[in-house]
Design an enzyme around this catalytic site. Structure first.
Site, mmCIF file in Angstrom:
data_model
loop_
_atom_site.group_PDB
_atom_site.id
_atom_site.type_symbol
_atom_site.label_atom_id
_atom_site.label_comp_id
_atom_site.label_asym_id
_atom_site.label_seq_id
_atom_site.Cartn_x
_atom_site.Cartn_y
_atom_site.Cartn_z
ATOM 1 N N ASP A 104 98.256 -10.651 -6.434
ATOM 2 C CA ASP A 104 97.527 -11.900 -6.280
ATOM 3 C C ASP A 104 96.580 -11.736 -5.083
ATOM 4 O O ASP A 104 97.045 -11.466 -3.978
ATOM 5 C CB ASP A 104 98.570 -12.996 -6.000
ATOM 6 N N ASP A 164 101.082 -10.476 -2.644
ATOM 7 C CA ASP A 164 99.965 -11.381 -2.365
ATOM 8 C C ASP A 164 99.169 -10.898 -1.150
ATOM 9 O O ASP A 164 99.769 -10.527 -0.133
ATOM 10 C CB ASP A 164 100.501 -12.788 -2.066
ATOM 11 N N ASP A 211 105.770 -10.644 -6.998
ATOM 12 C CA ASP A 211 104.404 -10.124 -6.994
ATOM 13 C C ASP A 211 104.065 -9.718 -5.568
ATOM 14 O O ASP A 211 104.900 -9.826 -4.664
ATOM 15 C CB ASP A 211 103.427 -11.190 -7.513
HETATM 16 P P1 UTP Z 1 104.287 -16.758 -4.685
HETATM 17 O O1 UTP Z 1 104.379 -17.550 -5.944
HETATM 18 O O2 UTP Z 1 103.806 -15.368 -4.792
HETATM 19 O O3 UTP Z 1 105.693 -16.881 -3.966
HETATM 20 O O4 UTP Z 1 103.314 -17.552 -3.753
HETATM 21 P P2 UTP Z 1 106.377 -15.955 -2.872
HETATM 22 O O5 UTP Z 1 106.842 -16.868 -1.814
HETATM 23 O O6 UTP Z 1 105.468 -14.837 -2.473
HETATM 24 O O7 UTP Z 1 107.640 -15.406 -3.612
HETATM 25 P P3 UTP Z 1 107.755 -14.186 -4.630
HETATM 26 O O8 UTP Z 1 108.566 -13.183 -3.929
HETATM 27 O O9 UTP Z 1 106.386 -13.691 -4.963
HETATM 28 O O10 UTP Z 1 108.464 -14.756 -5.811
HETATM 29 C C1 UTP Z 1 103.078 -17.205 -2.405
HETATM 30 C C2 UTP Z 1 102.620 -18.409 -1.650
HETATM 31 O O11 UTP Z 1 101.287 -18.713 -1.975
HETATM 32 C C3 UTP Z 1 101.086 -20.101 -2.023
HETATM 33 C C4 UTP Z 1 102.404 -20.757 -1.781
HETATM 34 O O12 UTP Z 1 102.470 -21.161 -0.466
HETATM 35 C C5 UTP Z 1 103.399 -19.638 -2.031
HETATM 36 O O13 UTP Z 1 104.533 -19.777 -1.262
HETATM 37 N N1 UTP Z 1 100.524 -20.471 -3.335
HETATM 38 C C6 UTP Z 1 100.885 -19.814 -4.448
HETATM 39 C C7 UTP Z 1 99.622 -21.484 -3.414
HETATM 40 O O14 UTP Z 1 99.277 -22.082 -2.379
HETATM 41 N N2 UTP Z 1 99.103 -21.837 -4.616
HETATM 42 C C8 UTP Z 1 99.465 -21.195 -5.761
HETATM 43 O O15 UTP Z 1 98.970 -21.525 -6.841
HETATM 44 C C9 UTP Z 1 100.387 -20.159 -5.657
HETATM 45 MN MN MN Z 2 104.504 -13.575 -3.922
#
Ligand code: UTP
Ligand code: MN
Length: 515
Positions: free
Chosen positions: A425, A329, A327
């Site tokens: 996100d 973020d 995704d």
């Molecule tokens: P992600 O699930 O998007 O992981 O959460 P990522 O590291 O970006 O990996 P991919 O590439 O999308 O798979 C991003 C960061 O946001 C925080 C976590 O620290 C996570 O590493 N997070 C995510 C939260 O703190 N709470 C959540 O519910 C989700």
């Molecule tokens: Mn991510």
């Protein structure tokens, strides 16, 4: 078979004898050379044939690996593989040689000189010369680059971690993730189990997986997991946006193992899950950095148009330099404290009016199932973004993408669709908490977990995505009622974090300010 010439047994040479074809001991022609042929990858019948050939030529070829063996001969094995195997044998022959040395010696009728090309690659059997790795025990204390020298090992461990997480076994999942993180931080490929001695976070189970790979090239447990029906069903079902491990498990127990079976079952799906199913292929296709940047521009324009001066940062895996992600973020803030309040619904409304988001889920409303461990209290939104395909980007403004795109998806092959669905996100934080939010949302999940563990255990501090607090300065009265706990330090970590978060909520003023 040509019988060997009988030789007289010489008792003083008892240690340097060979066995002739009739099973009788004969003195070896070359007492300094005691051979052992490794059966691994050579096969039992070829080994038996080559051993007999050697003995016929007067070489001493042992059936078993023992202290007296000086030359180990292997075929189709790397030095690393042989050394990994030797680790389990507790024997260290002086020379690890390729079969070429053996066949040349057979041809010459005597042991030929050992040349570099005869030596198994990377043939350092002296323990002192084998590089023993050392890394700090908390992931947040290590420098881990994107260069992973041990992908075979970490892929297997990550797969087992994923399987544990999908099976709701969080503890096992974390253990495998920790082990994988340690191996990711190593400066070189692991070639021998002895290099791992003293490394943190490598439990018995993870070590077994590593050993299996070093010896056999693959982990039998990871391979069988990959083949298992349950793992594949869990993966297929949780690949649907809005479906977590618990829902998938319930469906599997009801006999649903695939998307088709889910559709046929007539299960009621919530709004997020319906969209997840509709955009399944797009959402399960990795997002590239270029796509993330393109989305970033669109979101930033929307953010600034509803709140001039607002700032947006790319967070998550892309901020860590990853080239792809599941995704995209973003963290949004405004330099003036308080201006960010109520921003999220406006941004979402703006994006929806442009038809750039297909579905948005404000966390407070109908967001997909959230992990119980999440205690962040920021405004957050999950959405499915409609991103114009590259050739259309620039030429086609997002505004011109209409709901028709969805109809195209339903009636024509996906390749005619002018856009792809991407999960986005969004998180909004007040500027006073921005640094903690940026750190907390950059990930990885394990890094954040370890950073918080390190802060708690080693520094007696509590870190969250909102603030960093010195535990010693927080008194019981700050934490709230004594109904569940009697003291701050005796509180279960989850409860403590929840209370800490409440304490730090922008809606509740506290006398202490964050560090
Ligand atoms: P992600 O699930 O998007 O992981 O959460 P990522 O590291 O970006 O990996 P991919 O590439 O999308 O798979 C991003 C960061 O946001 C925080 C976590 O620290 C996570 O590493 N997070 C995510 C939260 O703190 N709470 C959540 O519910 C989700
Ligand atoms: Mn991510």
């Amino acid at each position: 078979m040509v019988p060997l010439k009988r030789r007289k047994l010489v008792p003083s040479h008892a240690g340097n004898t060979g066995t002739n074809l009739s099973g009788e001991k004969v003195p070896a022609k070359f007492p300094q050379v005691v051979l052992f042929l490794l059966e691994r990858k050579m096969g039992a019948s070829r080994r038996a044939f080559l051993s007999q050939l050697g003995r016929k030529k007067g070489f001493q070829v042992e059936e078993m690996l023992s202290k007296s063996v000086t030359h180990l001969i292997s075929e189709n094995n790397s030095g690393a593989e042989v050394r990994a195997w030797l680790d389990s044998q507790d024997q260290k022959p002086a020379h690890l040689l390729d079969i070429s040395w053996y066949t040349e010696s057979m041809r010459e009728g005597h042991p030929v000189e050992i040349l570099d090309r005869h030596k198994l690659q990377d043939q350092r059997i002296n323990e002192a010369e084998v590089e023993v790795f050392s890394v700090p025990s908390y992931a947040c204390q290590r420098r881990t680059t994107l260069d992973n020298h041990n992908t075979t090992l970490t892929d297997a461990l990550s797969l087992l971690a994923e399987n544990a997480e999908l099976s709701d076994e969080e503890g096992r999942g974390v253990a495998f993730r920790r082990a994988a993180a340690v191996l990711k931080a190593l400066p070189k490929p692991v070639t021998s189990m002895s290099q791992l001695r003293g490394l943190p976070c490598l439990g018995e189970h993870s070590l077994r997986v590593v050993k299996d790979i070093l010896e056999n090239g693959a982990s039998s447990e990871a391979e069988s997991t990959k083949q298992s029906g349950r793992y594949n069903a869990l993966k297929a079902l949780t690949g649907i946006f809005g479906v977590g491990a618990k829902t998938a498990d319930r469906w599997i127990r009801e006999g649903i193992r695939s998307l088709q079976q889910l559709q046929d079952s007539g299960q009621t799906l919530n709004r997020a899950q319906q969209a997840g199913l509709e955009h399944y292929d797009d959402i399960n296709q990795p997002v590239t950095k270029a796509e993330a940047d393109a989305i970033g521009e669109i979101v930033e324009r929307a953010v600034v148009s509803v709140l001039p001066g607002a700032q947006m940062s790319l967070i998550g895996g892309f901020r860590r330099g990853k080239l792809t992600g599941h995704d995209v973020d973003f963290l949004i803030t405004h330099p003036e404290e308080g201006r960010e309040v109520g921003l999220m619904p406006k941004v979402v409304a703006r994006l929806e009016s442009q038809k750039t988001t297909r579905n948005s889920y404000l966390e407070s409303n109908d967001g997909p199932a959230r992990p119980a461990s999440n205690i962040d209290r920021f405004e957050r939104c999950f959405s499915i973004f409609k991103l114009a395909k590259e050739e259309k980007r620039g030429a086609t403004q997002p505004e011109t993408l209409t709901e028709n795109g969805v109809q195209i998806l339903q009636t024509k092959p996906a390749r005619h669709k002018p856009w792809r669905a991407v999960r986005v996100d969004l998180v909004v934080s007040p500027i006073s908490q921005f640094a903690f939010a940026l750190l907390g949302w950059t990930g990885s999940k394990l890094f954040e977990r370890e950073l918080r563990r390190w802060a708690g255990h080693e520094k007696a501090m509590s870190l969250s995505s909102h603030a960093l607090y010195d535990n010693k300065q927080i008194s019981e009265s700050d934490v709230g009622g004594g109904d569940i706990c009697t003291s701050w330090f005796g509180v279960h970590p989850t409860v403590r974090e929840e209370r800490l978060t409440r304490l730090l909520s922008p809606y509740r003023r506290t006398k202490r300010s964050p560090i």
